[in-house]
Design a protein around this motif. Structure first.
Motif, PDB file in Angstrom:
ATOM      1  N   LEU A 132       0.635  -0.985  -0.046  1.00 28.95           N
ATOM      2  CA  LEU A 132       0.001  -0.067  -0.072  1.00 28.95           C
ATOM      3  C   LEU A 132       0.815   1.262   0.172  1.00 28.95           C
ATOM      4  CD1 LEU A 132      -2.495  -1.235   2.762  1.00 28.95           C
ATOM      5  CD2 LEU A 132      -2.606  -1.547   0.181  1.00 28.95           C
ATOM      6  N   ILE A 133       0.599   2.074  -0.929  1.00 27.70           N
ATOM      7  CA  ILE A 133       1.390   3.269  -1.102  1.00 27.70           C
ATOM      8  C   ILE A 133       0.468   4.797  -0.463  1.00 27.70           C
ATOM      9  CG2 ILE A 133       2.650   4.900  -2.676  1.00 27.70           C
ATOM     10  CD1 ILE A 133       2.747   2.617  -4.553  1.00 27.70           C
ATOM     11  N   THR A 134       1.096   5.236   0.461  1.00 28.97           N
ATOM     12  CA  THR A 134       0.591   6.355   1.109  1.00 28.97           C
ATOM     13  C   THR A 134       1.430   7.619   1.193  1.00 28.97           C
ATOM     14  OG1 THR A 134      -0.034   4.862   2.836  1.00 28.97           O
ATOM     15  CG2 THR A 134      -0.581   7.319   3.593  1.00 28.97           C
ATOM     16  N   GLY A 135       0.869   8.631   0.613  1.00 31.87           N
ATOM     17  CA  GLY A 135       1.567   9.944   0.495  1.00 31.87           C
ATOM     18  C   GLY A 135       1.018  10.824  -0.619  1.00 31.87           C
ATOM     19  N   ALA A 162       1.601   4.391  -8.191  1.00 37.34           N
ATOM     20  CA  ALA A 162       2.363   3.095  -8.935  1.00 37.34           C
ATOM     21  C   ALA A 162       1.471   2.832 -10.252  1.00 37.34           C
ATOM     22  CB  ALA A 162       2.425   1.940  -8.134  1.00 37.34           C
ATOM     23  N   ASN A 163       2.173   2.412 -11.276  1.00 35.66           N
ATOM     24  CA  ASN A 163       1.451   1.947 -12.439  1.00 35.66           C
ATOM     25  C   ASN A 163       2.351   0.984 -13.153  1.00 35.66           C
ATOM     26  OD1 ASN A 163      -0.080   2.000 -14.593  1.00 35.66           O
ATOM     27  ND2 ASN A 163       0.495   3.699 -15.337  1.00 35.66           N
ATOM     28  N   LYS A 178       6.450   1.399 -12.880  1.00 32.88           N
ATOM     29  CA  LYS A 178       6.555   2.944 -12.527  1.00 32.88           C
ATOM     30  C   LYS A 178       6.150   3.331 -11.339  1.00 32.88           C
ATOM     31  CE  LYS A 178       6.838   5.927 -16.396  1.00 32.88           C
ATOM     32  NZ  LYS A 178       7.862   5.798 -16.578  1.00 32.88           N
ATOM     33  N   LEU A 179       7.159   3.940 -10.438  1.00 30.46           N
ATOM     34  CA  LEU A 179       6.881   4.537  -9.329  1.00 30.46           C
ATOM     35  C   LEU A 179       6.981   5.789  -9.023  1.00 30.46           C
ATOM     36  CD1 LEU A 179       8.356   1.445  -7.358  1.00 30.46           C
ATOM     37  CD2 LEU A 179       6.086   1.831  -7.480  1.00 30.46           C
ATOM     38  N   GLN A 180       6.080   6.644  -8.676  1.00 29.58           N
ATOM     39  CA  GLN A 180       6.215   8.070  -8.245  1.00 29.58           C
ATOM     40  C   GLN A 180       6.360   8.177  -6.985  1.00 29.58           C
ATOM     41  OE1 GLN A 180       3.116   9.794 -10.535  1.00 29.58           O
ATOM     42  NE2 GLN A 180       4.125   9.638 -12.550  1.00 29.58           N
ATOM     43  N   LEU A 181       7.514   8.510  -6.180  1.00 23.54           N
ATOM     44  CA  LEU A 181       7.525   8.279  -4.771  1.00 23.54           C
ATOM     45  C   LEU A 181       7.910   9.734  -4.340  1.00 23.54           C
ATOM     46  CD1 LEU A 181       9.150   4.698  -4.587  1.00 23.54           C
ATOM     47  CD2 LEU A 181       6.514   5.732  -4.174  1.00 23.54           C
ATOM     48  N   GLY A 182       7.940  10.952  -4.811  1.00 20.04           N
ATOM     49  CA  GLY A 182       8.247  12.185  -4.396  1.00 20.04           C
ATOM     50  C   GLY A 182       9.778  12.519  -4.703  1.00 20.04           C
ATOM     51  N   TYR A 183      10.457  11.609  -5.523  1.00 22.45           N
ATOM     52  CA  TYR A 183      11.804  12.014  -5.965  1.00 22.45           C
ATOM     53  C   TYR A 183      11.677  13.202  -7.247  1.00 22.45           C
ATOM     54  CZ  TYR A 183      13.383   8.071  -3.161  1.00 22.45           C
ATOM     55  OH  TYR A 183      13.365   6.986  -1.954  1.00 22.45           O
ATOM     56  N   THR A 240      -1.725  -3.583 -10.564  1.00 24.34           N
ATOM     57  CA  THR A 240      -1.739  -2.290  -9.915  1.00 24.34           C
ATOM     58  C   THR A 240      -3.216  -2.027  -9.994  1.00 24.34           C
ATOM     59  OG1 THR A 240      -1.118  -0.950 -11.987  1.00 24.34           O
ATOM     60  CG2 THR A 240       0.389  -1.185 -10.019  1.00 24.34           C
ATOM     61  N   PRO A 241      -4.006  -2.564  -9.076  1.00 18.49           N
ATOM     62  CA  PRO A 241      -5.707  -2.396  -9.138  1.00 18.49           C
ATOM     63  C   PRO A 241      -6.030  -0.907  -9.065  1.00 18.49           C
ATOM     64  CG  PRO A 241      -5.095  -3.910  -7.346  1.00 18.49           C
ATOM     65  CD  PRO A 241      -3.638  -3.267  -7.811  1.00 18.49           C
ATOM     66  N   ASP A 242      -5.229  -0.071  -8.320  1.00 21.34           N
ATOM     67  CA  ASP A 242      -5.439   1.468  -8.138  1.00 21.34           C
ATOM     68  C   ASP A 242      -3.982   2.102  -8.185  1.00 21.34           C
ATOM     69  OD1 ASP A 242      -4.836   1.230  -5.543  1.00 21.34           O
ATOM     70  OD2 ASP A 242      -6.831   1.101  -5.110  1.00 21.34           O
ATOM     71  N   ASN A 243      -4.034   3.292  -8.123  1.00 25.36           N
ATOM     72  CA  ASN A 243      -2.576   3.848  -7.998  1.00 25.36           C
ATOM     73  C   ASN A 243      -1.827   3.746  -6.905  1.00 25.36           C
ATOM     74  OD1 ASN A 243      -2.837   5.102 -10.541  1.00 25.36           O
ATOM     75  ND2 ASN A 243      -3.958   7.184  -9.743  1.00 25.36           N
TER      76      ASN A 243
END
Length: 177
Positions: free
Chosen positions: A88-91, A96-97, A104-109, A125-128
């Motif tokens: 689970l991604i929180t922020g 994630a896609n 592809k992960l977008q993690l604030g970098y 990835t059922p959702d983002n």
């Protein structure tokens, strides 16, 4: 005396197991897995399952006994049901896609993180904010989940980051006035 090791591992219908050249191979509806056999442990194929016993009375043989039985059980479970880990991604802005053989992960970098999906692993990835890692090898599924989580571990102040489903993040208090 191992309580886990005493029980034989049941082989369900549609699964075949063979012992050849120091390897235990298990073939089922989801694929084939193999385990290198230890010299300290004796593996026997019976009509109802696989029996794992220590080959001698050394301390090392008893230490490996229960673990080897569990590894054999993981082979059987993997080729019949498979294993799944959920992250689970929180922020804010974290997503994630799954795109083909990359995640592809977008993690604030300042840049996106492209994670190459290894062979034998499927990532959905059922959702983002949810990543499902699916495979037949329990060790490989856990390793991939740990490598993805390592990009942004959950932090204790706001709880942002990537965490396992069901993982509890102990939150710290902020400054008091």
């Amino acid at each position: 005396m191992s309580r886990i090791g005493k029980k034989p591992v049941a082989i369900p219908n549609g699964v075949t197991a063979t012992i050849e050249g120091g390897q235990l191979s298990v073939k089922g509806p989801k694929g084939t897995l193999a385990l290198a056999m230890r010299d300290e442990i004796s593996y026997t194929l019976e009509n109802d399952g696989i029996s794992v016993q220590p080959a001698n009375k050394t301390k090392q043989a008893r230490a490996f006994w229960g673990m080897q039985r569990t590894l054999v059980q993981n082979l059987i479970t993997g080729v019949t049901e498979g294993f799944t880990k959920k992250l689970l991604i929180t922020g804010v802005g974290y997503r994630a896609n799954s795109q083909g053989k990359n995640l592809k992960l977008q993690l604030g970098y300042s840049h996106d993180v492209d994670f190459a999906i290894p062979d034998g692993i499927e990532i959905k990835t059922p959702d983002n904010t949810t990543v499902e890692i699916i495979g037949i090898d329990k060790q490989k599924v856990g390793q991939v989940a740990a490598e993805i989580r390592r990009w942004r571990k959950p932090e204790p102040y706001k709880g942002k980051g990537i965490k396992y489903e069901g993982e509890f993040i102990f939150r710290k208090e902020g400054k008091k006035k």
